[in-house]
Design a protein around this motif. Sequence first.
Motif, short mmCIF file in Angstrom:
data_model
loop_
_atom_site.label_atom_id
_atom_site.label_comp_id
_atom_site.label_asym_id
_atom_site.label_seq_id
_atom_site.Cartn_x
_atom_site.Cartn_y
_atom_site.Cartn_z
N ALA A 14 41.10 42.28 35.77
CA ALA A 14 39.82 42.58 36.40
C ALA A 14 39.82 42.16 37.87
CB ALA A 14 38.69 41.88 35.65
N ALA A 15 40.47 41.03 38.17
CA ALA A 15 40.56 40.58 39.56
C ALA A 15 41.42 41.52 40.39
CB ALA A 15 41.13 39.16 39.61
N VAL A 16 42.49 42.05 39.79
CA VAL A 16 43.34 43.02 40.50
C VAL A 16 42.54 44.29 40.78
CG1 VAL A 16 45.43 44.41 40.37
CG2 VAL A 16 45.45 42.08 39.50
N ARG A 17 41.76 44.72 39.79
CA ARG A 17 40.94 45.92 40.01
C ARG A 17 39.92 45.69 41.12
NH1 ARG A 17 37.60 49.29 35.43
NH2 ARG A 17 39.67 50.20 35.13
N LEU A 18 39.24 44.55 41.08
CA LEU A 18 38.23 44.24 42.10
C LEU A 18 38.86 44.25 43.50
CD1 LEU A 18 35.31 43.37 42.76
CD2 LEU A 18 36.07 41.00 42.48
N ALA A 19 40.04 43.66 43.60
CA ALA A 19 40.71 43.62 44.90
C ALA A 19 41.10 45.00 45.38
CB ALA A 19 41.94 42.73 44.81
N ALA A 25 37.80 41.37 48.83
CA ALA A 25 37.98 40.47 47.69
C ALA A 25 39.37 39.84 47.72
CB ALA A 25 37.80 41.24 46.38
N GLU A 26 39.47 38.64 47.14
CA GLU A 26 40.77 37.97 47.07
C GLU A 26 41.70 38.74 46.15
OE1 GLU A 26 42.70 33.60 45.95
OE2 GLU A 26 40.52 33.91 45.91
N HIS A 27 42.90 39.03 46.63
CA HIS A 27 43.83 39.85 45.86
C HIS A 27 44.88 38.96 45.21
CE1 HIS A 27 46.54 42.96 44.61
NE2 HIS A 27 45.81 43.90 45.15
N PRO A 28 44.93 38.93 43.86
CA PRO A 28 45.98 38.15 43.20
C PRO A 28 47.34 38.76 43.51
CG PRO A 28 44.28 38.85 41.65
CD PRO A 28 44.08 39.63 42.91
N ASP A 29 48.30 37.94 43.97
CA ASP A 29 49.63 38.50 44.20
C ASP A 29 50.38 38.58 42.88
OD1 ASP A 29 50.82 35.99 43.61
OD2 ASP A 29 50.63 35.37 45.70
N THR A 30 51.50 39.33 42.90
CA THR A 30 52.20 39.56 41.64
C THR A 30 52.82 38.28 41.10
OG1 THR A 30 54.16 40.26 42.90
CG2 THR A 30 52.69 41.98 42.09
N GLU A 31 53.10 37.30 41.98
CA GLU A 31 53.65 36.04 41.47
C GLU A 31 52.60 35.29 40.64
OE1 GLU A 31 56.77 35.67 41.62
OE2 GLU A 31 56.97 37.38 42.95
N SER A 32 51.31 35.44 40.98
CA SER A 32 50.27 34.76 40.21
C SER A 32 50.16 35.34 38.80
CB SER A 32 48.93 34.84 40.93
OG SER A 32 48.42 36.16 40.93
N TRP A 33 50.68 36.52 38.60
CA TRP A 33 50.76 37.10 37.25
C TRP A 33 51.46 36.11 36.33
CZ3 TRP A 33 53.66 42.42 36.42
CH2 TRP A 33 53.30 42.97 35.19
N GLY A 34 52.52 35.48 36.84
CA GLY A 34 53.26 34.51 36.04
C GLY A 34 52.50 33.25 35.74
N ASP A 35 51.40 33.00 36.47
CA ASP A 35 50.59 31.80 36.19
C ASP A 35 49.90 31.90 34.84
OD1 ASP A 35 51.35 30.80 38.64
OD2 ASP A 35 49.50 31.39 39.67
N LEU A 36 49.83 33.09 34.29
CA LEU A 36 49.25 33.26 32.95
C LEU A 36 50.11 32.59 31.88
CD1 LEU A 36 48.31 37.06 33.15
CD2 LEU A 36 46.69 35.15 33.13
N THR A 37 51.40 32.41 32.17
CA THR A 37 52.36 31.94 31.19
C THR A 37 52.54 30.43 31.29
OG1 THR A 37 53.56 33.99 31.72
CG2 THR A 37 54.59 32.48 30.16
N ASN A 186 40.16 54.65 26.03
CA ASN A 186 40.15 53.24 26.43
C ASN A 186 39.71 53.04 27.87
OD1 ASN A 186 40.89 52.20 23.96
ND2 ASN A 186 43.05 51.94 24.45
N ARG A 187 39.11 54.04 28.44
CA ARG A 187 38.71 53.97 29.85
C ARG A 187 37.82 52.78 30.14
NH1 ARG A 187 35.08 58.85 31.88
NH2 ARG A 187 33.79 57.88 30.27
N ASP A 188 36.93 52.46 29.21
CA ASP A 188 35.98 51.36 29.44
C ASP A 188 36.46 50.04 28.84
OD1 ASP A 188 34.22 53.12 30.74
OD2 ASP A 188 33.31 53.72 28.84
N ARG A 189 37.64 50.04 28.24
CA ARG A 189 38.17 48.82 27.65
C ARG A 189 39.27 48.20 28.50
NH1 ARG A 189 38.09 52.23 22.92
NH2 ARG A 189 36.40 51.67 21.49
N ASP A 190 40.04 49.04 29.17
CA ASP A 190 41.13 48.55 30.01
C ASP A 190 40.54 47.93 31.27
OD1 ASP A 190 43.39 48.47 31.94
OD2 ASP A 190 44.45 49.59 30.39
N ALA A 191 40.94 46.69 31.55
CA ALA A 191 40.34 45.95 32.66
C ALA A 191 40.83 46.40 34.03
CB ALA A 191 40.61 44.45 32.50
#
Length: 297
Positions: A14-19, A25-37, A186-191
Amino acid sequence: MPSKQAEAVKRYWAAVRLASEQPDAEHPDTESWGDLTAEPHDVDYIETVAGGLPAMWAVPKRSAEDRVLLCIHGGGFVGGSIYSHRKMFGHLAKATGARALIFDYRLAPEHTHPTQVDDATAVYQWLLDQGVSADHIVFAGDSCGGGLAITTQLRARERGLALPAAALPFSPWVDMEAIGESYETNRDRDAFFTVKVVRELAGTFLGEDSDPRDPLAGPLYADLTGLGPIYLQVGEDEVLLDDARRLEEHARKAGVDVRLDVFPGMQHTFQMAAGRAPEADEAIRRMAEWVRPKLGL
């Protein structure tokens, strides 16, 4: 209902979409993707060069040295890296009991198709040249890396290379035209993902001269006869749901041993929450349980 930990994946997308929709808006970089893990315990990381490309070994303690997961990161062919994905593939390697080799292929728009499949094939060739037997190698990849887990086998087959023992594509992106029904259902389900986003990424990846139905870009149009077993995972709520479903059907018609698991309420590449979300841990557990016999473990 998704766990609270799995909701972090949805918030990330959702944050990537907002950016993408609001430049301020603050754009999450692709390295922050790994922060999920979460960081897996008892896994060592060793940077190297494989096939002329930056790479990293993820080596769990007491893992089999002669069994390898060749891991291909996602990121829409424009992002992602060995660093964003090292922990997630580390979890998979640890659960499997094998080493993982993660590598960086060249990215679009500077490098368009077929650069990525050729880079992945070069790394596979390098691994074979190191003395690792093809039947001791399994390809694993998420999103566009899931597609490459199939198309790299096609390129390897063209070049007369022995094929790997199996493949583990999860949330695979294999339809460059974005025509699956789940883009609507899934248009309204995918973030994050939409038809527009996916087609823009496909255009960037393909460049001006490539056909979206080129089998080395979209394996839904490839002859998959003779490929080893494939285990697919996908989130129920992602617009790429039908990519996995259509790939499963296409592979089955080609006589390939294929399994598809759809995870209720999950987003694209929810496995990135490994070590935090029970759904991601269950997905990793299933992959490892399925793949260990394929590697003779």
